[in-house]
Design a protein around this motif. Structure first.
Motif, PDB file in Angstrom:
ATOM      1  N   PHE A 189       8.833  -7.436  -5.254  1.00  0.00           N
ATOM      2  CA  PHE A 189       9.820  -6.888  -4.323  1.00  0.00           C
ATOM      3  C   PHE A 189      11.252  -7.059  -4.824  1.00  0.00           C
ATOM      4  CE2 PHE A 189       6.093  -8.015  -1.894  1.00  0.00           C
ATOM      5  CZ  PHE A 189       5.929  -6.945  -1.027  1.00  0.00           C
ATOM      6  N   ASN A 190      12.077  -6.109  -4.448  1.00  0.00           N
ATOM      7  CA  ASN A 190      13.529  -6.233  -4.588  1.00  0.00           C
ATOM      8  C   ASN A 190      14.118  -6.542  -3.222  1.00  0.00           C
ATOM      9  OD1 ASN A 190      14.069  -5.903  -7.318  1.00  0.00           O
ATOM     10  ND2 ASN A 190      14.079  -3.672  -7.189  1.00  0.00           N
ATOM     11  N   CYS A 191      15.278  -7.177  -3.226  1.00  0.00           N
ATOM     12  CA  CYS A 191      15.908  -7.574  -1.962  1.00  0.00           C
ATOM     13  C   CYS A 191      17.374  -7.155  -1.951  1.00  0.00           C
ATOM     14  CB  CYS A 191      15.790  -9.093  -1.795  1.00  0.00           C
ATOM     15  SG  CYS A 191      16.660  -9.740  -0.351  1.00  0.00           S
ATOM     16  N   ILE A 192      17.816  -6.620  -0.822  1.00  0.00           N
ATOM     17  CA  ILE A 192      19.234  -6.327  -0.596  1.00  0.00           C
ATOM     18  C   ILE A 192      19.705  -7.249   0.525  1.00  0.00           C
ATOM     19  CG2 ILE A 192      20.948  -4.600   0.073  1.00  0.00           C
ATOM     20  CD1 ILE A 192      18.982  -2.442  -0.813  1.00  0.00           C
ATOM     21  N   SER A 193      20.657  -8.103   0.235  1.00  0.00           N
ATOM     22  CA  SER A 193      21.148  -9.039   1.244  1.00  0.00           C
ATOM     23  C   SER A 193      22.195  -8.361   2.119  1.00  0.00           C
ATOM     24  CB  SER A 193      21.750 -10.268   0.564  1.00  0.00           C
ATOM     25  OG  SER A 193      22.225 -11.170   1.537  1.00  0.00           O
TER      26      SER A 193
ATOM     27  N   GLU B 203      24.477 -24.686   8.437  1.00  0.00           N
ATOM     28  CA  GLU B 203      23.726 -23.698   7.666  1.00  0.00           C
ATOM     29  C   GLU B 203      23.440 -22.459   8.532  1.00  0.00           C
ATOM     30  OE1 GLU B 203      22.975 -23.884   4.467  1.00  0.00           O
ATOM     31  OE2 GLU B 203      23.979 -25.834   4.342  1.00  0.00           O
ATOM     32  N   PRO B 204      23.483 -21.262   7.924  1.00  0.00           N
ATOM     33  CA  PRO B 204      23.114 -20.053   8.688  1.00  0.00           C
ATOM     34  C   PRO B 204      21.676 -20.184   9.186  1.00  0.00           C
ATOM     35  CG  PRO B 204      24.121 -19.480   6.590  1.00  0.00           C
ATOM     36  CD  PRO B 204      23.881 -20.943   6.551  1.00  0.00           C
ATOM     37  N   TYR B 205      21.431 -19.692  10.385  1.00  0.00           N
ATOM     38  CA  TYR B 205      20.095 -19.809  10.964  1.00  0.00           C
ATOM     39  C   TYR B 205      19.101 -18.903  10.244  1.00  0.00           C
ATOM     40  CZ  TYR B 205      16.461 -20.129  14.522  1.00  0.00           C
ATOM     41  OH  TYR B 205      15.276 -20.359  15.168  1.00  0.00           O
ATOM     42  N   ALA B 206      19.567 -17.733   9.821  1.00  0.00           N
ATOM     43  CA  ALA B 206      18.682 -16.776   9.141  1.00  0.00           C
ATOM     44  C   ALA B 206      19.518 -15.862   8.260  1.00  0.00           C
ATOM     45  CB  ALA B 206      17.901 -15.952  10.154  1.00  0.00           C
ATOM     46  N   GLN B 207      18.834 -15.185   7.337  1.00  0.00           N
ATOM     47  CA  GLN B 207      19.487 -14.183   6.491  1.00  0.00           C
ATOM     48  C   GLN B 207      18.924 -12.799   6.835  1.00  0.00           C
ATOM     49  OE1 GLN B 207      18.134 -17.099   4.827  1.00  0.00           O
ATOM     50  NE2 GLN B 207      20.160 -17.945   5.288  1.00  0.00           N
ATOM     51  N   LYS B 208      19.840 -11.840   6.966  1.00  0.00           N
ATOM     52  CA  LYS B 208      19.428 -10.464   7.240  1.00  0.00           C
ATOM     53  C   LYS B 208      19.254  -9.768   5.885  1.00  0.00           C
ATOM     54  CE  LYS B 208      22.415  -8.091   9.537  1.00  0.00           C
ATOM     55  NZ  LYS B 208      23.184  -7.474  10.628  1.00  0.00           N
ATOM     56  N   GLN B 209      18.032  -9.308   5.600  1.00  0.00           N
ATOM     57  CA  GLN B 209      17.734  -8.761   4.277  1.00  0.00           C
ATOM     58  C   GLN B 209      16.886  -7.499   4.375  1.00  0.00           C
ATOM     59  OE1 GLN B 209      15.881 -12.347   2.834  1.00  0.00           O
ATOM     60  NE2 GLN B 209      17.734 -13.045   1.795  1.00  0.00           N
ATOM     61  N   MET B 210      16.964  -6.681   3.346  1.00  0.00           N
ATOM     62  CA  MET B 210      16.078  -5.524   3.207  1.00  0.00           C
ATOM     63  C   MET B 210      15.200  -5.745   1.984  1.00  0.00           C
ATOM     64  SD  MET B 210      18.085  -2.009   4.085  1.00  0.00           S
ATOM     65  CE  MET B 210      18.623  -1.636   5.756  1.00  0.00           C
ATOM     66  N   TYR B 211      13.895  -5.486   2.152  1.00  0.00           N
ATOM     67  CA  TYR B 211      12.951  -5.618   1.042  1.00  0.00           C
ATOM     68  C   TYR B 211      12.279  -4.279   0.769  1.00  0.00           C
ATOM     69  CZ  TYR B 211      13.243 -10.726   1.295  1.00  0.00           C
ATOM     70  OH  TYR B 211      13.679 -12.028   1.268  1.00  0.00           O
ATOM     71  N   TYR B 212      12.040  -4.017  -0.518  1.00  0.00           N
ATOM     72  CA  TYR B 212      11.274  -2.831  -0.907  1.00  0.00           C
ATOM     73  C   TYR B 212      10.517  -3.132  -2.197  1.00  0.00           C
ATOM     74  CZ  TYR B 212      15.260  -1.996  -4.047  1.00  0.00           C
ATOM     75  OH  TYR B 212      16.244  -2.115  -5.006  1.00  0.00           O
ATOM     76  N   LEU B 213       9.441  -2.403  -2.397  1.00  0.00           N
ATOM     77  CA  LEU B 213       8.566  -2.618  -3.543  1.00  0.00           C
ATOM     78  C   LEU B 213       9.214  -2.050  -4.813  1.00  0.00           C
ATOM     79  CD1 LEU B 213       5.703  -3.925  -3.524  1.00  0.00           C
ATOM     80  CD2 LEU B 213       4.776  -1.611  -3.665  1.00  0.00           C
ATOM     81  N   LYS B 214       9.287  -2.862  -5.868  1.00  0.00           N
ATOM     82  CA  LYS B 214       9.896  -2.408  -7.122  1.00  0.00           C
ATOM     83  C   LYS B 214       9.187  -1.182  -7.688  1.00  0.00           C
ATOM     84  CE  LYS B 214      11.528  -6.977  -8.652  1.00  0.00           C
ATOM     85  NZ  LYS B 214      11.323  -8.049  -9.657  1.00  0.00           N
TER      86      LYS B 214
ATOM     87  N   LEU C  20       0.816  -1.222   0.000  1.00  0.00           N
ATOM     88  CA  LEU C  20       0.000   0.000   0.000  1.00  0.00           C
ATOM     89  C   LEU C  20       0.850   1.273   0.000  1.00  0.00           C
ATOM     90  CD1 LEU C  20      -2.778  -1.053   2.557  1.00  0.00           C
ATOM     91  CD2 LEU C  20      -3.070  -0.686   0.097  1.00  0.00           C
ATOM     92  N   GLY C  21       2.169   1.123   0.123  1.00  0.00           N
ATOM     93  CA  GLY C  21       3.049   2.285   0.121  1.00  0.00           C
ATOM     94  C   GLY C  21       3.190   2.970   1.469  1.00  0.00           C
ATOM     95  N   LYS C  22       2.674   2.345   2.538  1.00  0.00           N
ATOM     96  CA  LYS C  22       2.777   2.945   3.869  1.00  0.00           C
ATOM     97  C   LYS C  22       4.145   2.700   4.491  1.00  0.00           C
ATOM     98  CE  LYS C  22      -2.181   2.736   4.863  1.00  0.00           C
ATOM     99  NZ  LYS C  22      -3.235   2.219   5.763  1.00  0.00           N
ATOM    100  N   ILE C  23       4.839   1.671   4.016  1.00  0.00           N
ATOM    101  CA  ILE C  23       6.209   1.390   4.445  1.00  0.00           C
ATOM    102  C   ILE C  23       7.062   1.284   3.186  1.00  0.00           C
ATOM    103  CG2 ILE C  23       7.743  -0.350   5.456  1.00  0.00           C
ATOM    104  CD1 ILE C  23       5.556  -0.947   7.489  1.00  0.00           C
ATOM    105  N   ASP C  24       8.169   2.020   3.141  1.00  0.00           N
ATOM    106  CA  ASP C  24       9.015   2.038   1.949  1.00  0.00           C
ATOM    107  C   ASP C  24       9.965   0.853   1.895  1.00  0.00           C
ATOM    108  OD1 ASP C  24       8.112   4.582   0.852  1.00  0.00           O
ATOM    109  OD2 ASP C  24       9.077   5.489   2.587  1.00  0.00           O
ATOM    110  N   ILE C  25      10.583   0.544   3.030  1.00  0.00           N
ATOM    111  CA  ILE C  25      11.597  -0.508   3.049  1.00  0.00           C
ATOM    112  C   ILE C  25      11.644  -1.126   4.434  1.00  0.00           C
ATOM    113  CG2 ILE C  25      13.477   1.085   3.655  1.00  0.00           C
ATOM    114  CD1 ILE C  25      15.261  -0.557   1.697  1.00  0.00           C
ATOM    115  N   CYS C  26      11.941  -2.411   4.491  1.00  0.00           N
ATOM    116  CA  CYS C  26      11.980  -3.082   5.799  1.00  0.00           C
ATOM    117  C   CYS C  26      13.259  -3.888   5.941  1.00  0.00           C
ATOM    118  CB  CYS C  26      10.762  -3.997   5.970  1.00  0.00           C
ATOM    119  SG  CYS C  26      10.829  -5.500   4.974  1.00  0.00           S
ATOM    120  N   LEU C  27      13.720  -3.980   7.173  1.00  0.00           N
ATOM    121  CA  LEU C  27      14.796  -4.900   7.533  1.00  0.00           C
ATOM    122  C   LEU C  27      14.116  -6.164   8.026  1.00  0.00           C
ATOM    123  CD1 LEU C  27      17.799  -5.486   8.089  1.00  0.00           C
ATOM    124  CD2 LEU C  27      17.507  -4.448  10.315  1.00  0.00           C
TER     125      LEU C  27
END
Length: 317
Positions: free
Chosen positions: A168-172, A279-290, A139-146
């Motif tokens: 979505f686009n992702c930054i690892s 294996e890593p327990y989790a991945q730290k990523q940033m997501y945002y709407l293309k 909805l555009g209320k949040i631009d990017i999330c960790l």
């Protein structure tokens, strides 16, 4: 009435000299004289007495009008300041969401880098979770999330909201091992890494962030990892708001706290150890709407990539 004419009159009135006024305003003396004459002509009022000795004095009418000219100059400067402020406010704020957690995921360094480069742009922080996070981003209320991605949980949330991950686009930002906060008096506290099965008789403490916390992907994955290590974990979920009291329990040896990142501060009597895991327990990523074309978001993403690039260079050197 042009503002440069008003400035010329004020400068001549202050110095009682056309040449000194010209020097202050970076004009020729002739140009200053023409600007003053243009205003005198427009108002049909003589503002200055000039004589052959180059001495300049204000006329009685000039004396009376001078405060009004000063007010015009003052208001003009106020308008310029207001316009500059409005231009700053025209930049939309960055709506940034970060996970609610006991540990520190390093989001502060990205926000600080952004503030340093764009001090006039506001950052609004959110802590949306689950489906609410995905919907607010669409909805555009949040631009990017960790996001701490455990077992591709973000993709699962997107599917459950009936959206496509292609939106979505992702930054690892790197992998997150499983950490444990334990008492410094624990026999394993001095080790850099430990085996999870060595804690099979412990109580694992999780903080409650939303109503159905027991269904959280992080807890479900932790249970799965424990089961693969040969035991069923004893889990306790606390509604304690003060994180320091949770670590106090860990310091006393009452609980073990699973973490994806270390806390912001060192807590007395608490040691942080890494669980041995291939294996890593989790991945730290940033997501945002293309499709999010916010200029503020574009600037933030650029800051994130520049910071990651500089940190990578420092690490390699």
């Amino acid at each position: 009435m042009e503002i440069k004419h008003v400035r010329a009159v004020l400068a001549v009135a202050e110095h009682l000299s056309f040449s000194m006024a010209a020097e202050e305003l970076a004009f020729t003396t002739s140009a200053i004289s023409k600007q003053v004459m243009a205003l005198e002509k427009e108002l049909d009022v003589r503002l200055f007495e000039r004589n052959c000795s180059s001495k300049v004095t204000l006329t009685p009418k000039g004396e009376k009008l001078l405060p009004f000219f000063r007010e015009i100059q003052k208001n003009y400067e106020f308008v310029l300041e207001s316009v500059a402020e409005l231009k700053k406010q025209a930049e939309p704020p960055l709506n940034f969401s970060y996970p609610q957690a006991i540990g520190n995921f390093g989001e502060d360094r990205f926000i600080e880098a952004f503030y340093d480069k764009y001090p006039g742009i506001a950052v609004k922080l959110h802590s949306a979770v689950g489906h609410d996070l995905v919907k607010k981003m669409v909805l555009g209320k949040i631009d990017i999330c960790l996001f701490m991605n455990v077992n591709d949980h973000f993709a699962e949330l997107v599917r459950e909201c009936q959206f496509s991950l292609d939106l979505f686009n992702c930054i690892s930002l790197g992998d997150c091992p499983l950490l444990l906060a334990i008492s410094k008096s624990h026999p394993l506290a001095g080790l850099k890494s430990v085996k999870l099965q060595d804690f099979k008789n412990e109580t694992f403490l999780f903080k409650k962030y939303f109503p159905r916390m027991e269904q959280a992907q992080g807890i479900r994955n932790f249970i799965k990892v424990c089961r693969s290590s040969g035991f069923e974990p004893r889990i306790r979920i606390t509604e304690e708001q003060k994180i320091s009291l949770m670590f106090l329990e860990a310091a006393r040896g009452n609980v073990v706290i699973p973490l994806l990142s270390p806390p912001n501060v060192d807590y007395k009597g608490v040691a942080i150890v890494t669980v041995e895991n291939v294996e890593p327990y989790a991945q730290k990523q940033m997501y945002y709407l293309k499709s999010n074309k916010s200029p503020t978001l574009a600037k933030f993403i650029r800051c994130v990539r520049e910071l990651l690039s500089s940190e990578s260079l420092i690490t390699h050197h």
